[in-house]
Design a protein around this motif. Structure first.
Motif, PDB file in Angstrom:
ATOM      1  N   VAL A 129     -24.372 -75.877 -52.972  1.00 20.29           N
ATOM      2  CA  VAL A 129     -25.217 -76.178 -51.824  1.00 20.29           C
ATOM      3  C   VAL A 129     -26.548 -76.727 -52.325  1.00 20.29           C
ATOM      4  O   VAL A 129     -27.194 -76.125 -53.195  1.00 20.29           O
ATOM      5  CB  VAL A 129     -25.439 -74.925 -50.949  1.00 20.29           C
ATOM      6  CG1 VAL A 129     -26.434 -75.216 -49.830  1.00 20.29           C
ATOM      7  CG2 VAL A 129     -24.107 -74.459 -50.369  1.00 20.29           C
ATOM      8  N   HIS A 130     -26.932 -77.877 -51.807  1.00 19.48           N
ATOM      9  CA  HIS A 130     -28.186 -78.522 -52.172  1.00 19.48           C
ATOM     10  C   HIS A 130     -29.063 -78.610 -50.930  1.00 19.48           C
ATOM     11  O   HIS A 130     -28.589 -79.004 -49.857  1.00 19.48           O
ATOM     12  CB  HIS A 130     -27.933 -79.935 -52.713  1.00 19.48           C
ATOM     13  CG  HIS A 130     -27.078 -79.971 -53.935  1.00 19.48           C
ATOM     14  ND1 HIS A 130     -27.594 -79.874 -55.212  1.00 19.48           N
ATOM     15  CD2 HIS A 130     -25.738 -80.088 -54.085  1.00 19.48           C
ATOM     16  CE1 HIS A 130     -26.606 -79.933 -56.094  1.00 19.48           C
ATOM     17  NE2 HIS A 130     -25.473 -80.061 -55.433  1.00 19.48           N
ATOM     18  N   ARG A 131     -30.334 -78.261 -51.079  1.00 17.62           N
ATOM     19  CA  ARG A 131     -31.283 -78.314 -49.965  1.00 17.62           C
ATOM     20  C   ARG A 131     -32.424 -79.264 -50.322  1.00 17.62           C
ATOM     21  O   ARG A 131     -32.975 -79.192 -51.428  1.00 17.62           O
ATOM     22  CB  ARG A 131     -31.828 -76.919 -49.658  1.00 17.62           C
ATOM     23  CG  ARG A 131     -32.595 -76.814 -48.342  1.00 17.62           C
ATOM     24  CD  ARG A 131     -32.872 -75.358 -48.001  1.00 17.62           C
ATOM     25  NE  ARG A 131     -33.524 -75.198 -46.710  1.00 17.62           N
ATOM     26  CZ  ARG A 131     -32.882 -75.092 -45.547  1.00 17.62           C
ATOM     27  NH1 ARG A 131     -31.559 -75.148 -45.517  1.00 17.62           N
ATOM     28  NH2 ARG A 131     -33.546 -74.928 -44.419  1.00 17.62           N
ATOM     29  N   PHE A 132     -32.745 -80.152 -49.400  1.00 21.60           N
ATOM     30  CA  PHE A 132     -33.767 -81.159 -49.629  1.00 21.60           C
ATOM     31  C   PHE A 132     -34.723 -81.191 -48.437  1.00 21.60           C
ATOM     32  O   PHE A 132     -34.468 -80.584 -47.398  1.00 21.60           O
ATOM     33  CB  PHE A 132     -33.140 -82.545 -49.817  1.00 21.60           C
ATOM     34  CG  PHE A 132     -32.119 -82.621 -50.912  1.00 21.60           C
ATOM     35  CD1 PHE A 132     -32.477 -82.453 -52.239  1.00 21.60           C
ATOM     36  CD2 PHE A 132     -30.781 -82.876 -50.620  1.00 21.60           C
ATOM     37  CE1 PHE A 132     -31.530 -82.530 -53.259  1.00 21.60           C
ATOM     38  CE2 PHE A 132     -29.831 -82.956 -51.622  1.00 21.60           C
ATOM     39  CZ  PHE A 132     -30.201 -82.782 -52.942  1.00 21.60           C
ATOM     40  N   PHE A 133     -35.802 -81.972 -48.587  1.00 19.97           N
ATOM     41  CA  PHE A 133     -36.749 -82.194 -47.499  1.00 19.97           C
ATOM     42  C   PHE A 133     -36.919 -83.694 -47.284  1.00 19.97           C
ATOM     43  O   PHE A 133     -36.971 -84.471 -48.253  1.00 19.97           O
ATOM     44  CB  PHE A 133     -38.102 -81.556 -47.806  1.00 19.97           C
ATOM     45  CG  PHE A 133     -38.109 -80.059 -47.649  1.00 19.97           C
ATOM     46  CD1 PHE A 133     -38.505 -79.472 -46.459  1.00 19.97           C
ATOM     47  CD2 PHE A 133     -37.690 -79.250 -48.691  1.00 19.97           C
ATOM     48  CE1 PHE A 133     -38.497 -78.096 -46.313  1.00 19.97           C
ATOM     49  CE2 PHE A 133     -37.681 -77.877 -48.561  1.00 19.97           C
ATOM     50  CZ  PHE A 133     -38.083 -77.289 -47.364  1.00 19.97           C
ATOM     51  N   PHE A 134     -36.994 -84.078 -46.025  1.00 21.34           N
ATOM     52  CA  PHE A 134     -37.232 -85.474 -45.677  1.00 21.34           C
ATOM     53  C   PHE A 134     -38.212 -85.520 -44.511  1.00 21.34           C
ATOM     54  O   PHE A 134     -37.956 -84.933 -43.453  1.00 21.34           O
ATOM     55  CB  PHE A 134     -35.916 -86.162 -45.289  1.00 21.34           C
ATOM     56  CG  PHE A 134     -36.105 -87.587 -44.829  1.00 21.34           C
ATOM     57  CD1 PHE A 134     -36.379 -88.579 -45.753  1.00 21.34           C
ATOM     58  CD2 PHE A 134     -36.029 -87.915 -43.485  1.00 21.34           C
ATOM     59  CE1 PHE A 134     -36.576 -89.884 -45.335  1.00 21.34           C
ATOM     60  CE2 PHE A 134     -36.213 -89.223 -43.067  1.00 21.34           C
ATOM     61  CZ  PHE A 134     -36.490 -90.215 -43.992  1.00 21.34           C
ATOM     62  N   SER A 135     -39.338 -86.178 -44.709  1.00 24.31           N
ATOM     63  CA  SER A 135     -40.358 -86.341 -43.664  1.00 24.31           C
ATOM     64  C   SER A 135     -40.732 -85.015 -43.020  1.00 24.31           C
ATOM     65  O   SER A 135     -40.918 -84.927 -41.799  1.00 24.31           O
ATOM     66  CB  SER A 135     -39.885 -87.334 -42.599  1.00 24.31           C
ATOM     67  OG  SER A 135     -39.778 -88.632 -43.131  1.00 24.31           O
TER      68      SER A 135
ATOM     69  N   ASP B 297     -31.568 -90.850 -47.583  1.00 23.85           N
ATOM     70  CA  ASP B 297     -32.307 -90.030 -48.542  1.00 23.85           C
ATOM     71  C   ASP B 297     -31.359 -89.112 -49.308  1.00 23.85           C
ATOM     72  O   ASP B 297     -31.478 -88.956 -50.532  1.00 23.85           O
ATOM     73  CB  ASP B 297     -33.356 -89.209 -47.784  1.00 23.85           C
ATOM     74  CG  ASP B 297     -34.236 -88.392 -48.705  1.00 23.85           C
ATOM     75  OD1 ASP B 297     -35.057 -88.991 -49.423  1.00 23.85           O
ATOM     76  OD2 ASP B 297     -34.096 -87.149 -48.716  1.00 23.85           O
ATOM     77  N   LEU B 298     -30.391 -88.522 -48.596  1.00 22.19           N
ATOM     78  CA  LEU B 298     -29.419 -87.647 -49.258  1.00 22.19           C
ATOM     79  C   LEU B 298     -28.602 -88.412 -50.296  1.00 22.19           C
ATOM     80  O   LEU B 298     -28.431 -87.949 -51.435  1.00 22.19           O
ATOM     81  CB  LEU B 298     -28.484 -87.030 -48.216  1.00 22.19           C
ATOM     82  CG  LEU B 298     -27.271 -86.278 -48.766  1.00 22.19           C
ATOM     83  CD1 LEU B 298     -27.707 -85.021 -49.492  1.00 22.19           C
ATOM     84  CD2 LEU B 298     -26.290 -85.936 -47.665  1.00 22.19           C
TER      85      LEU B 298
END
Length: 298
Positions: free
Chosen positions: A6-12, A86-87
């Protein structure tokens, strides 16, 4: 057995996440899955076993879905397409197979318009050129029930909107009805706002953007008794994608991945690995809809 990552990211300013299932010996491009409005990155886990034997599988929870951050309804599908890009960038995925379901279709369509070279193949389940008035009325009834705190009413309206009338033949109808009603009646806390925002985002959607899509092998399909993204509207959507194929899953409605999951899994496996589809007896004959020429063009 493959291990989920599981990968967690942030966008805007909004978090989102994905679940990655690796494949030791891939034979096609990675498969990216964007589920429906009320689904999460585990919703297609029961279908993905055979897929994961041919490619890495990445199931996505964009902002506003699953356990990603809440996303106000004022953010549209273009924003979600940006988040998906972005992902792909963060995971280093230059070219993928993309499977999008219902709510995920406008996201995938916009990405396909902006960056067709990013997609090896595209599969759209529950695509529509626009949502029909009766479908929008059903979504409005769902919103009204949820906004009033009527969880049982919300569950009932969800079944009425997403499933075909009782006089249509739908595989596993009783079981799917129970699961859908149970899940919709059980939402609590943050899920209320998430469901409200997602449904309002769909209701505010003006339809597929102009310009169409080209350069991507595309399969559009839905259930033959789908009353939300009706087959005629699915054909219209397919006609905006040059060279696309269109078909229906027999004995299903807007939820064929629940009603005939093995068949849907097989269909997608074949599509993403360039195998023939015309011998699958659960499909209606493959069509290739075309856009009408503009007035005055011969």
């Amino acid at each position: 057995m493959a291990v989920d990552q599981v990968h967690r990211f942030f966008f805007s300013g909004f978090s989102y996440q994905c679940r990655l299932v690796q494949c030791p010996a891939p034979s096609t491009e990675p498969i990216v899955v964007i589920g429906g409005a009320f689904q999460n990155m585990y919703s297609y886990r029961r279908l993905e076993g055979p897929w994961a034997q041919t490619a890495p599988v990445i199931s996505v929870e964009l902002p506003g879905s699953g356990n990603a951050d809440q996303l106000p309804a004022t953010y549209g599908f273009d924003f979600l397409a940006d988040a998906l890009t972005d992902l792909l960038d963060r995971l280093g995925l230059d070219r993928v197979n993309l499977f999008a379901v219902s709510y995920g279709v406008p996201v995938a369509y916009r990405l396909a318009q902006r960056d067709p070279g990013r997609l090896a193949r595209l599969a759209l389940l529950g695509a529509a050129s626009v949502y029909p008035p009766e479908g929008l009325a059903g979504l409005r009834a769902m919103v009204d029930a949820l906004a009033s705190g009527d969880a049982d009413g919300y569950a009932r309206r969800s079944v009425e909107t997403l499933m075909a009338p009782a006089d249509r033949t739908v595989r596993n109808r009783a079981a799917v009805t129970r699961v859908l009603a149970r899940d919709m009646a059980a939402i609590t806390g943050p899920d209320f706002e998430r469901h409200l925002a997602s449904t309002r985002r769909v209701m505010d959607w003006p339809g597929l953007p102009d310009g169409g899509v080209s350069g991507i092998p595309t399969l559009c399909f839905t259930g033959e008794h789908d009353t939300l993204t009706r087959p005629d509207l699915g054909r219209e959507a397919a006609a905006t994608i040059d060279g696309s194929f269109f078909t229906l899953i027999r004995d299903t409605d807007h939820l064929p991945a629940l009603e005939r999951r093995h068949e849907v899994g097989e269909l997608l496996l074949r599509w993403f690995t360039d195998q023939p589809l015309d011998d699958l007896d659960f499909l209606t004959p493959l069509e290739q809809p075309t856009r009408p020429l503009p007035a005055g063009v011969a």
